[in-house]
Design an enzyme around this catalytic site. Structure first.
Site, PDB file in Angstrom:
ATOM      1  N   HIS A 124       0.815  -1.217   0.000  1.00 46.10           N
ATOM      2  CA  HIS A 124       0.000   0.000   0.000  1.00 46.10           C
ATOM      3  C   HIS A 124       0.850   1.269   0.000  1.00 46.10           C
ATOM      4  O   HIS A 124       0.361   2.341  -0.338  1.00 46.10           O
ATOM      5  CB  HIS A 124      -0.981  -0.002   1.184  1.00 46.10           C
ATOM      6  CG  HIS A 124      -0.371   0.338   2.512  1.00 46.10           C
ATOM      7  ND1 HIS A 124       0.103  -0.625   3.377  1.00 46.10           N
ATOM      8  CD2 HIS A 124      -0.170   1.521   3.127  1.00 46.10           C
ATOM      9  CE1 HIS A 124       0.563  -0.038   4.467  1.00 46.10           C
ATOM     10  NE2 HIS A 124       0.408   1.259   4.340  1.00 46.10           N
ATOM     11  N   ASP A 154       0.256  -7.513   1.590  1.00 46.55           N
ATOM     12  CA  ASP A 154       0.676  -6.112   1.733  1.00 46.55           C
ATOM     13  C   ASP A 154       2.196  -5.981   1.717  1.00 46.55           C
ATOM     14  O   ASP A 154       2.785  -5.209   2.469  1.00 46.55           O
ATOM     15  CB  ASP A 154       0.100  -5.493   3.006  1.00 46.55           C
ATOM     16  CG  ASP A 154       0.212  -3.963   3.002  1.00 46.55           C
ATOM     17  OD1 ASP A 154       0.177  -3.380   1.906  1.00 46.55           O
ATOM     18  OD2 ASP A 154       0.343  -3.367   4.093  1.00 46.55           O
ATOM     19  N   GLY A 235       3.479   6.328   7.994  1.00 43.16           N
ATOM     20  CA  GLY A 235       4.853   6.551   7.542  1.00 43.16           C
ATOM     21  C   GLY A 235       5.790   5.453   8.005  1.00 43.16           C
ATOM     22  O   GLY A 235       6.837   5.215   7.406  1.00 43.16           O
ATOM     23  N   ASN A 236       5.438   4.778   9.105  1.00 41.08           N
ATOM     24  CA  ASN A 236       6.221   3.633   9.577  1.00 41.08           C
ATOM     25  C   ASN A 236       5.999   2.395   8.722  1.00 41.08           C
ATOM     26  O   ASN A 236       6.793   1.444   8.773  1.00 41.08           O
ATOM     27  CB  ASN A 236       5.856   3.271  11.015  1.00 41.08           C
ATOM     28  CG  ASN A 236       6.693   3.991  12.051  1.00 41.08           C
ATOM     29  OD1 ASN A 236       6.158   4.670  12.908  1.00 41.08           O
ATOM     30  ND2 ASN A 236       7.997   3.874  11.960  1.00 41.08           N
ATOM     31  N   SER A 237       4.914   2.372   7.965  1.00 46.42           N
ATOM     32  CA  SER A 237       4.587   1.201   7.162  1.00 46.42           C
ATOM     33  C   SER A 237       5.744   0.818   6.246  1.00 46.42           C
ATOM     34  O   SER A 237       6.287   1.666   5.529  1.00 46.42           O
ATOM     35  CB  SER A 237       3.345   1.476   6.308  1.00 46.42           C
ATOM     36  OG  SER A 237       2.176   1.408   7.080  1.00 46.42           O
ATOM     37  N   LEU A 295      -9.795 -22.289  -6.304  1.00 48.23           N
ATOM     38  CA  LEU A 295     -10.770 -23.338  -6.586  1.00 48.23           C
ATOM     39  C   LEU A 295     -11.585 -23.044  -7.827  1.00 48.23           C
ATOM     40  O   LEU A 295     -12.080 -23.964  -8.487  1.00 48.23           O
ATOM     41  CB  LEU A 295     -11.710 -23.510  -5.384  1.00 48.23           C
ATOM     42  CG  LEU A 295     -11.115 -24.203  -4.165  1.00 48.23           C
ATOM     43  CD1 LEU A 295     -12.077 -24.114  -2.989  1.00 48.23           C
ATOM     44  CD2 LEU A 295     -10.802 -25.660  -4.481  1.00 48.23           C
ATOM     45  N   GLY A 296     -11.741 -21.767  -8.171  1.00 49.43           N
ATOM     46  CA  GLY A 296     -12.555 -21.402  -9.332  1.00 49.43           C
ATOM     47  C   GLY A 296     -14.027 -21.343  -8.999  1.00 49.43           C
ATOM     48  O   GLY A 296     -14.853 -21.901  -9.727  1.00 49.43           O
ATOM     49  N   ARG A 298     -17.351 -18.764  -7.135  1.00 44.51           N
ATOM     50  CA  ARG A 298     -17.825 -17.485  -6.629  1.00 44.51           C
ATOM     51  C   ARG A 298     -18.570 -17.777  -5.336  1.00 44.51           C
ATOM     52  O   ARG A 298     -19.435 -18.651  -5.291  1.00 44.51           O
ATOM     53  CB  ARG A 298     -18.761 -16.802  -7.636  1.00 44.51           C
ATOM     54  CG  ARG A 298     -18.140 -16.578  -8.995  1.00 44.51           C
ATOM     55  CD  ARG A 298     -16.998 -15.549  -8.941  1.00 44.51           C
ATOM     56  NE  ARG A 298     -16.395 -15.361 -10.262  1.00 44.51           N
ATOM     57  CZ  ARG A 298     -15.396 -16.078 -10.726  1.00 44.51           C
ATOM     58  NH1 ARG A 298     -14.892 -17.060 -10.006  1.00 44.51           N
ATOM     59  NH2 ARG A 298     -14.898 -15.845 -11.928  1.00 44.51           N
ATOM     60  N   VAL A 299     -18.221 -17.041  -4.283  1.00 49.05           N
ATOM     61  CA  VAL A 299     -18.717 -17.411  -2.959  1.00 49.05           C
ATOM     62  C   VAL A 299     -19.245 -16.202  -2.186  1.00 49.05           C
ATOM     63  O   VAL A 299     -19.022 -15.044  -2.565  1.00 49.05           O
ATOM     64  CB  VAL A 299     -17.601 -18.095  -2.133  1.00 49.05           C
ATOM     65  CG1 VAL A 299     -17.203 -19.410  -2.752  1.00 49.05           C
ATOM     66  CG2 VAL A 299     -16.390 -17.173  -2.015  1.00 49.05           C
TER      67      VAL A 299
END
Length: 390
Positions: A124, A154, A235-237, A295-296, A298-299
């Site tokens: 991010h 991330d 800023g620490n990220s 798995l392919g 839609r959930v």
């Protein structure tokens, strides 16, 4: 005779006054204390500075010195166009996009060769950037390139010219961490003007499960992270969480240090464990991305189903959690295993599946080609199938 008595009375009075004054003076000296050379008792005396014997006593000072020159500020530059009413209507050949600082974060240099040095940071921090720069510990600003990014964990990898790099941080395994262990977080809180700031704390928990939320506020995954009370500010990220030996045991993430409504949580910072970090970084350097099995299907979370939805798929009333399948891709792992629309996934191998996030978390621990056992509820009955992940 009368005059003589008056004189004697006056002398006696003078003598008594003198003696009383002497006694009073002696009493003041006794109570207040003797001041040589007429020094005033109210005179200000400047405090003296003595040698600070504690400045080298802190164990974490040595740890900080081992990583401080490997920590950088990461600047995310994005294009903005200066428009006015005329150019909005008619356009202009002189229209140019200008680069401006969109956000800043931190990173840590973890490897270098003859040509490049590689930097670990958060996804991010560098997301949607048009150009990237890093500021080294000596204040030098240099260009950086993306090597690879992974929104799910991330994490991201950047590379810079290695000729400017003097220090490289080392990773230590996060497997043997213990609560109460001292740590420091290093980075650029609130931006590069506070570069290489250090905060100290302890490990509050070594394996805390938190939700990963996307830009739309939807929970997409679960992450197992290190919890610390070392201050992790904007800023620490991307900066390192460091143990007392000066080794990196995690990558701090401000994104994970926020509650569901986006507010920061005081005294609760989170870092991605080094064991996971190293695994992801190696894949990003090799492939530029992380290829995960799927798995392919839609959930939808069972908790998001209406009472009418549950009745339509014949879901027993006592089933309050799980993942409902509403479509299956042709030729997918799920299709080949026999999973059907209206199935509700409640278990993979021996692990309970109670949400879409837990489903993703379980799948992402596997590799393509792995075999898994899936338990579903179909028309009110339990059915077990086996799938080969693609």
């Amino acid at each position: 005779m009368k005059d003589k008595n008056n004189i004697n009375q006056i002398l006696k009075t003078i003598l008594i006054s003198f003696v009383s004054g002497m006694l009073g003076g002696l009493l003041v000296i006794y109570v207040v204390g003797y001041r040589p050379n007429n020094t005033s008792i109210n005179k200000y005396e400047s405090p003296k500075l003595v040698y600070d014997q504690s400045k080298h006593a802190g164990l974490m000072t040595g740890a900080f010195n081992m990583v401080k020159d490997s920590v950088v500020s990461v600047i995310n530059l994005q294009k903005t166009r200066k428009n006015n009413l005329f150019t909005d209507i008619f356009g202009s050949k002189n229209d140019k996009d200008t680069l401006q600082t969109y956000s800043e974060g931190s990173g840590v240099i973890y490897y270098k060769n003859l040509n490049y040095a590689y930097i670990a940071t958060n996804n991010h921090v560098v997301a949607d950037s048009d150009q990237l720069q890093v500021i080294l510990s000596d204040g030098r600003k240099i260009a950086a390139q993306k090597v690879g990014t992974d929104p799910e964990t991330d994490l991201a990898v950047l590379k810079v010219n290695s000729k400017y790099i003097n220090q490289v941080a080392k990773f230590a395994s996060s497997k043997n961490l213990v609560p109460g262990q001292p740590v420091i977080a290093v980075g650029s809180p609130l931006g590069s003007q506070y570069a290489t700031s250090v905060t100290q704390g302890i490990i509050s928990a070594k394996s805390r499960v938190v939700n990963v939320v996307n830009e739309q506020g939807q929970v997409t995954n679960e992450a197992t992270v290190i919890q610390t009370d070392a201050a992790i500010n904007p800023g620490n990220s991307g900066g390192p969480l460091v143990n007392e030996q000066g080794q990196v045991i995690g990558i701090n993430s401000m994104k994970l240090s926020r509650s569901g409504d986006g507010t920061a949580i005081e005294g609760m910072g989170f870092a991605i464990p080094s064991d996971e970090v190293v695994n992801i970084l190696n894949q990003l350097v090799k492939n530029g991305k992380i290829v995960r099995p799927k798995l392919g299907i839609r959930v939808l979370d069972v908790t998001d189903l209406t009472r009418k939805d549950k009745k339509r798929i014949h879901l027993p009333n006592n089933i309050q959690e799980g993942v409902a399948v509403f479509s299956v891709d042709s030729g997918s792992s799920a299709a080949k295993a026999g999973i059907k629309a209206k199935d509700v996934i409640v278990q993979i191998d021996n692990d309970k599946i109670d949400s879409v996030a837990s489903l993703h978390s379980k799948l992402y621990k596997h590799k393509i080609g792995d075999k898994i056992t899936i338990k579903v509820i179909r028309a009110g009955k339990y059915v077990t199938v086996k799938a080969i992940l693609q």
